[in-house]
Design an enzyme around this catalytic site. Sequence first.
Site, PDB file in Angstrom:
ATOM      1  N   LYS A  92       2.718 -13.384  10.548  1.00 33.54           N
ATOM      2  CA  LYS A  92       3.624 -13.926   9.689  1.00 33.54           C
ATOM      3  C   LYS A  92       4.512 -15.076  10.236  1.00 33.54           C
ATOM      4  O   LYS A  92       4.719 -16.011   9.934  1.00 33.54           O
ATOM      5  CB  LYS A  92       4.314 -12.887   8.752  1.00 33.54           C
ATOM      6  CG  LYS A  92       3.495 -12.291   7.946  1.00 33.54           C
ATOM      7  CD  LYS A  92       4.256 -11.186   7.034  1.00 33.54           C
ATOM      8  CE  LYS A  92       3.702 -10.002   6.394  1.00 33.54           C
ATOM      9  NZ  LYS A  92       4.475  -9.198   5.797  1.00 33.54           N
ATOM     10  N   GLY A 122       4.858   0.195   0.526  1.00 33.09           N
ATOM     11  CA  GLY A 122       4.009  -0.782  -0.414  1.00 33.09           C
ATOM     12  C   GLY A 122       2.516  -0.061  -0.644  1.00 33.09           C
ATOM     13  O   GLY A 122       1.953  -0.081  -1.748  1.00 33.09           O
ATOM     14  N   ARG A 123       1.801   0.625   0.291  1.00 29.93           N
ATOM     15  CA  ARG A 123       0.436   1.003  -0.051  1.00 29.93           C
ATOM     16  C   ARG A 123       0.595   2.316  -0.632  1.00 29.93           C
ATOM     17  O   ARG A 123      -0.388   2.853  -0.942  1.00 29.93           O
ATOM     18  CB  ARG A 123      -0.348   0.950   1.090  1.00 29.93           C
ATOM     19  CG  ARG A 123       0.379   1.705   2.400  1.00 29.93           C
ATOM     20  CD  ARG A 123      -0.356   1.635   3.980  1.00 29.93           C
ATOM     21  NE  ARG A 123       0.475   2.148   5.008  1.00 29.93           N
ATOM     22  CZ  ARG A 123       1.482   1.413   5.649  1.00 29.93           C
ATOM     23  NH1 ARG A 123       1.846   0.225   5.205  1.00 29.93           N
ATOM     24  NH2 ARG A 123       2.128   2.151   6.575  1.00 29.93           N
ATOM     25  N   LYS A 182       7.316  -5.625  -3.353  1.00 31.67           N
ATOM     26  CA  LYS A 182       8.446  -4.742  -2.802  1.00 31.67           C
ATOM     27  C   LYS A 182       9.478  -5.257  -2.238  1.00 31.67           C
ATOM     28  O   LYS A 182      10.525  -5.434  -2.589  1.00 31.67           O
ATOM     29  CB  LYS A 182       7.922  -3.621  -1.720  1.00 31.67           C
ATOM     30  CG  LYS A 182       8.945  -2.571  -1.474  1.00 31.67           C
ATOM     31  CD  LYS A 182       8.367  -1.645  -0.473  1.00 31.67           C
ATOM     32  CE  LYS A 182       9.637  -0.801   0.071  1.00 31.67           C
ATOM     33  NZ  LYS A 182       9.321   0.248   1.008  1.00 31.67           N
ATOM     34  N   GLU A 225      -3.682   0.233   7.605  1.00 31.05           N
ATOM     35  CA  GLU A 225      -2.386  -0.237   7.765  1.00 31.05           C
ATOM     36  C   GLU A 225      -1.392   1.187   8.303  1.00 31.05           C
ATOM     37  O   GLU A 225      -0.363   0.918   8.900  1.00 31.05           O
ATOM     38  CB  GLU A 225      -1.815  -0.784   6.521  1.00 31.05           C
ATOM     39  CG  GLU A 225      -0.621  -1.583   6.658  1.00 31.05           C
ATOM     40  CD  GLU A 225      -0.165  -2.657   5.632  1.00 31.05           C
ATOM     41  OE1 GLU A 225      -0.500  -3.672   5.836  1.00 31.05           O
ATOM     42  OE2 GLU A 225       0.342  -2.112   4.540  1.00 31.05           O
ATOM     43  N   GLU A 235       2.715 -15.448  -0.177  1.00 27.98           N
ATOM     44  CA  GLU A 235       1.663 -15.387  -0.964  1.00 27.98           C
ATOM     45  C   GLU A 235       2.091 -15.306  -2.456  1.00 27.98           C
ATOM     46  O   GLU A 235       1.572 -16.020  -3.334  1.00 27.98           O
ATOM     47  CB  GLU A 235       0.529 -14.698  -0.765  1.00 27.98           C
ATOM     48  CG  GLU A 235      -0.061 -14.829   0.689  1.00 27.98           C
ATOM     49  CD  GLU A 235       0.477 -13.921   1.962  1.00 27.98           C
ATOM     50  OE1 GLU A 235       1.843 -13.769   1.681  1.00 27.98           O
ATOM     51  OE2 GLU A 235      -0.346 -13.778   2.832  1.00 27.98           O
ATOM     52  N   HIS A 287     -29.463  -0.765   0.177  1.00 27.49           N
ATOM     53  CA  HIS A 287     -30.645  -1.849   1.058  1.00 27.49           C
ATOM     54  C   HIS A 287     -30.005  -3.023   1.905  1.00 27.49           C
ATOM     55  O   HIS A 287     -30.706  -3.813   2.059  1.00 27.49           O
ATOM     56  CB  HIS A 287     -30.950  -2.559  -0.558  1.00 27.49           C
ATOM     57  CG  HIS A 287     -31.583  -1.460  -1.397  1.00 27.49           C
ATOM     58  ND1 HIS A 287     -32.989  -1.330  -1.237  1.00 27.49           N
ATOM     59  CD2 HIS A 287     -31.013  -0.495  -2.364  1.00 27.49           C
ATOM     60  CE1 HIS A 287     -33.137  -0.544  -2.334  1.00 27.49           C
ATOM     61  NE2 HIS A 287     -32.071   0.043  -2.680  1.00 27.49           N
TER      62      HIS A 287
HETATM   63  O1  F6P Z   1       1.904  -7.520   5.356  1.00 28.87           O
HETATM   64  C1  F6P Z   1       1.876  -6.241   4.964  1.00 28.87           C
HETATM   65  C2  F6P Z   1       2.773  -5.760   3.752  1.00 28.87           C
HETATM   66  O2  F6P Z   1       3.817  -5.573   4.058  1.00 28.87           O
HETATM   67  C3  F6P Z   1       1.941  -4.515   2.985  1.00 28.87           C
HETATM   68  O3  F6P Z   1       2.487  -3.298   3.628  1.00 28.87           O
HETATM   69  C4  F6P Z   1       2.628  -4.627   1.751  1.00 28.87           C
HETATM   70  O4  F6P Z   1       1.730  -3.898   1.145  1.00 28.87           O
HETATM   71  C5  F6P Z   1       2.395  -6.262   1.440  1.00 28.87           C
HETATM   72  O5  F6P Z   1       2.625  -6.916   2.566  1.00 28.87           O
HETATM   73  C6  F6P Z   1       2.984  -6.839   0.294  1.00 28.87           C
HETATM   74  O6  F6P Z   1       4.469  -6.788   0.484  1.00 28.87           O
HETATM   75  P1  F6P Z   1       5.428  -7.133  -0.818  1.00 28.87           P
HETATM   76  O7  F6P Z   1       5.108  -5.847  -1.655  1.00 28.87           O
HETATM   77  O8  F6P Z   1       6.613  -6.672  -0.137  1.00 28.87           O
HETATM   78  O9  F6P Z   1       5.254  -8.232  -1.465  1.00 28.87           O
END
Ligand code: F6P
Length: 500
Positions: free
Chosen positions: A471, A244-245, A185, A330, A191, A361
């Site tokens: 972060k 995002g979610r 987003k 979240e 990452e 189990h």
């Molecule tokens: O660190 C949390 C977060 O901001 C989430 O809310 C989001 O889904 C994820 O990181 C990834 O963010 P982006 O889509 O901006 O890479």
Amino acid sequence: MTASHWAALEAHEAKPLATLFGDDADRVRALTVEESTIRFDFSKTHLDPTMLETFSKLAEAANLAAAKEALFTGAIVNPTEGRAAEHTAERGNGNAESVAQARGLQARMRGLVEAIEAGALGDIKHVLHIGIGGSALGPKLLFDALGRDDARYDVKVVSNIDGAALTEAVKGMDPNKTVVAVASKTFTTTETLLNATSAMEWMREGGVADPYAQFVALTAYPDKAIEWGIDESRVLPFNEAVGGRYSLWCSIGFPIALGLGWAAYEELLEGGAAMDRHFRNSDPLESAPTLAAFADLYYAQAKGCQTRAVFAYDERLRLLPDYLQQLEMESNGKSVTADGAPLSRNSAPVTWGGVGTDAQHAVFQLLHQGTHLIPVEFIASKTPGHDFDVAHHETLLVNCFAQGAALMAGKKSDDLARNYAGNRPSTTILLDDVTPSTLGALIAFYEHRTFVNAVMLGINPFDQFGVELGKQIAKSIGENGASGFDPSTTALIEAALGDL
Ligand code: F6P
């Protein structure tokens, strides 16, 4: 007023589940909602008429009806970021302008999907989707659930920054026949950008002359993606007001649209839209998401339950607990209200879970005889997702229903090691089948349930400032090394990273 309703819930002595059933022959019908070919059975929770009346009053006091309208009309429901939350507009249920914008951007995505199908990027066989959190969990869940039999492309989702994850994802992929979808987003997430850079290297090493030409960006900040090097024609933007979610409904769903085909993607959206209509138009006591939230709130607030467990009795839905962890924790893991005041109640419980029958189990011992009270949710499908002997599916469903019955009924024994207290609550969600449409409805159900929980607690479910501090510290370690930290952190950095 609100405080007195919460106090009434806390003071309310709910009858044992068996008594609730004994007292009311109509209980199953009264506490079951059928919507979008999904049966939501809340009858094995302790919800009773008195509690429902109190929850109705709480909902009124919390202005739930107005909050729903605010959500669906694109008003600002995320005050800390000054934004609307427009995921429902992606499904056609929002203010006219946002719906039109979503339709336009979806048409753009469809254009790219069809161009790839027609060979515009060469002979594509694989899709490497790179994202994290909400930019990965939805596509991962959906493809794992729906892409088992007739996927048109081999889709892999990679999220973790650990290079082992990328190594595993690209195993068996031909870089010349791969399209890489960089899903972020913000287009700033460490990452995702590092994984994307390494995927680019993997392509170069694999002999792809112009790797950028096989990259697609899915983002709310197209300029950043273009600056990163992806051609504008392969940038699929989405509305910044989609969280995002909540973003699998917009271009973050690109690997689904490509991997399963546009028709399946539209069915997914329509499934979500049907649940929107149900949520928006039903009275609270007839609304599946609202009743589910009332049960959540009863256990988390009045009974002090700190966790809730979700078990998918269907291999296709094995990633649902992971998906729900982000959605629920979240969104509602906050200690402040939307007005900025400290939250005076418990925040969302911890969501955890697994897959049945495996979990039986492993962790069910504690659910049946542990000292914690944990509301359990079972999700199953009437139709199996395989062609093996029907005995597999029958046994799976029998076990699912047996667990709910056992949690509720218990079994008395003078030998305490063999005594089951019973009276332990569960909810059962039974799908006709796992299809794009039912999965769309199911995910939208969870979104709205999370929203109702938030409104009733006064939380803003659409921001996530809690994830920022870690972060920032990681960035600062990267920039300044081990100096300025506590002795334990300093020692760990020195032991593992030397001078960085
Ligand atoms: O660190 C949390 C977060 O901001 C989430 O809310 C989001 O889904 C994820 O990181 C990834 O963010 P982006 O889509 O901006 O890479």
